[in-house]
Design an enzyme around this catalytic site. Structure first.
Site, PDB file in Angstrom:
ATOM      1  N   SER A   1       1.621  -1.416  -0.412  1.00 55.19           N
ATOM      2  CA  SER A   1      -0.094  -0.087  -0.478  1.00 55.19           C
ATOM      3  C   SER A   1       0.807   1.040   0.452  1.00 55.19           C
ATOM      4  O   SER A   1       1.744   1.470  -0.790  1.00 55.19           O
ATOM      5  CB  SER A   1      -1.071   0.071   1.326  1.00 55.19           C
ATOM      6  OG  SER A   1      -2.304   1.240   1.251  1.00 55.19           O
TER       7      SER A   1
ATOM      8  N   HIS B   1      -4.869  -5.043  -1.885  1.00 55.74           N
ATOM      9  CA  HIS B   1      -5.702  -4.929  -0.601  1.00 55.74           C
ATOM     10  C   HIS B   1      -6.535  -6.034  -0.474  1.00 55.74           C
ATOM     11  O   HIS B   1      -8.227  -5.966  -0.687  1.00 55.74           O
ATOM     12  CB  HIS B   1      -6.555  -3.891  -0.683  1.00 55.74           C
ATOM     13  CG  HIS B   1      -5.257  -2.608  -0.495  1.00 55.74           C
ATOM     14  ND1 HIS B   1      -4.965  -1.747  -1.121  1.00 55.74           N
ATOM     15  CD2 HIS B   1      -5.419  -2.299   0.774  1.00 55.74           C
ATOM     16  CE1 HIS B   1      -3.738  -1.047  -1.151  1.00 55.74           C
ATOM     17  NE2 HIS B   1      -4.374  -0.418   0.630  1.00 55.74           N
TER      18      HIS B   1
ATOM     19  N   GLU C   1      -2.026  -2.404  -7.953  1.00 54.89           N
ATOM     20  CA  GLU C   1      -2.500  -2.787  -7.386  1.00 54.89           C
ATOM     21  C   GLU C   1      -3.723  -1.265  -6.234  1.00 54.89           C
ATOM     22  O   GLU C   1      -2.855  -0.151  -6.978  1.00 54.89           O
ATOM     23  CB  GLU C   1      -2.514  -4.282  -6.112  1.00 54.89           C
ATOM     24  CG  GLU C   1      -1.358  -2.945  -5.344  1.00 54.89           C
ATOM     25  CD  GLU C   1      -2.476  -2.805  -4.168  1.00 54.89           C
ATOM     26  OE1 GLU C   1      -3.137  -2.306  -3.682  1.00 54.89           O
ATOM     27  OE2 GLU C   1      -1.547  -1.528  -3.492  1.00 54.89           O
TER      28      GLU C   1
END
Length: 305
Positions: A108, A276, A206
């Site tokens: 992330s 995620h 992502e």
């Protein structure tokens, strides 16, 4: 440059270079590591709240540097993402990381650190689930948990449709160094000294919480910057919570991905449970990866030595 593998009895450090961790959730994650035979040491600012940051930039940077130079700590597992890692990238002592190469694990917002550290030092780092973001969740699954085993043994990773259905956007086969991570963080590197290098690389993308029009804008920026066209191959991970607002006219996420990726000359495949999501397939960034759409498979070389 690959970090040394872990052994039972080793100590890992957990710290937060971005947003603060909830102390109760953090403590609930400790048994997971203890069951692997590891000891846990927390950074002093891991739960310190300074607005949306885990302490000031100077405090988070000092905590990170201390963990890098602490000989007792064999790996640094980032507690969570959130926001904040780009703020300290220009003040990191990359010489220290080259001198004390060790396992760095997270994803992330950690994407910015992965990119900066790899490009400044050549160190392989790991894109994988984190204590507060994932391990303490009720739906944290065995496959995601088992991904930490790659830190103890230099195994080659294989991803096939046995894990999830995969969608071929552009057929082909390619190999190269695996780079990338969170799309918005990669875009934020553009124009900085840590601008993501994609030429001849296997690019992982992502994202979470971005509507299709936002993904459209970020992919457009990468395309206009000449980045997407230079990749050797593209691996599309999970795009969580990507639905448009109800009643709002929108392209679908699949339409956006095809608009920007379908005319590329490199192989592109989507559907990987990386990001995620659960399961969360963890991968070493900086290792060689091979993508083949004929077999619908991704193979990644070990990240530790």
């Amino acid at each position: 440059m690959k970090p040394q593998r872990l052994a039972k009895g080793d100590t890992i450090g957990i710290m937060a270079p971005a947003s603060p961790a909830d102390p109760d959730q953090l403590q609930r994650a400790v048994p997971f590591f203890e069951q692997m035979g590891l000891r846990v040491k927390f950074g002093p600012t891991t739960c310190l709240a300074y607005g949306y940051l885990a302490g000031t930039d100077a405090e988070r940077l000092t905590a990170f540097h201390h963990m890098i130079t602490d000989d007792d700590i064999k790996a640094i597992i980032f507690a969570r993402g959130g926001y904040g890692t780009p703020r300290i990238a220009d003040r990191i002592d990359y010489h220290l990381i080259r001198k004390y190469p060790k396992i760095l694990w997270g994803y992330s917002d950690i994407t910015y650190l992965h990119t900066a550290i790899r490009q400044q030092t050549g160190l392989t780092t790991f894109h994988g689930p984190m204590p507060v973001s994932d391990i303490v969740k009720k739906n944290f699954d065995p496959l995601s948990a088992n991904m930490f085993r790659q830190l103890f043994d230099p195994v080659r990773l294989h991803y096939t449709e046995a894990i999830s259905p995969l969608d071929v956007i552009v057929p082909g086969e390619a190999a190269g160094e695996l780079v990338g991570g969170n799309l918005s963080l990669l875009v934020s590197t553009l124009g900085t000294p840590y601008e993501i290098e994609m030429n001849g690389k296997m690019l992982l993308l992502e994202e979470i919480g971005e509507e299709p029009y936002r993904v459209d804008g970020m992919l457009n920026q990468l395309k206009q910057a000449g980045k997407l066209q230079t990749a050797a191959g593209i691996i599309i991970g999970d795009f969580a919570e990507a639905d448009p607002l109800e009643g709002k006219p929108s392209l679908s996420l699949d339409q956006v991905l095809h608009d920007y990726l379908a005319d590329l000359t490199c192989p592109v495949m989507a559907g990987f449970k990386i990001g995620h999501c659960f399961p969360h397939f963890a991968v070493p960034l900086g290792s060689k990866a091979v993508l083949t759409t004929k077999d619908k498979a991704l193979t990644v070389e070990p990240g530790v030595m």
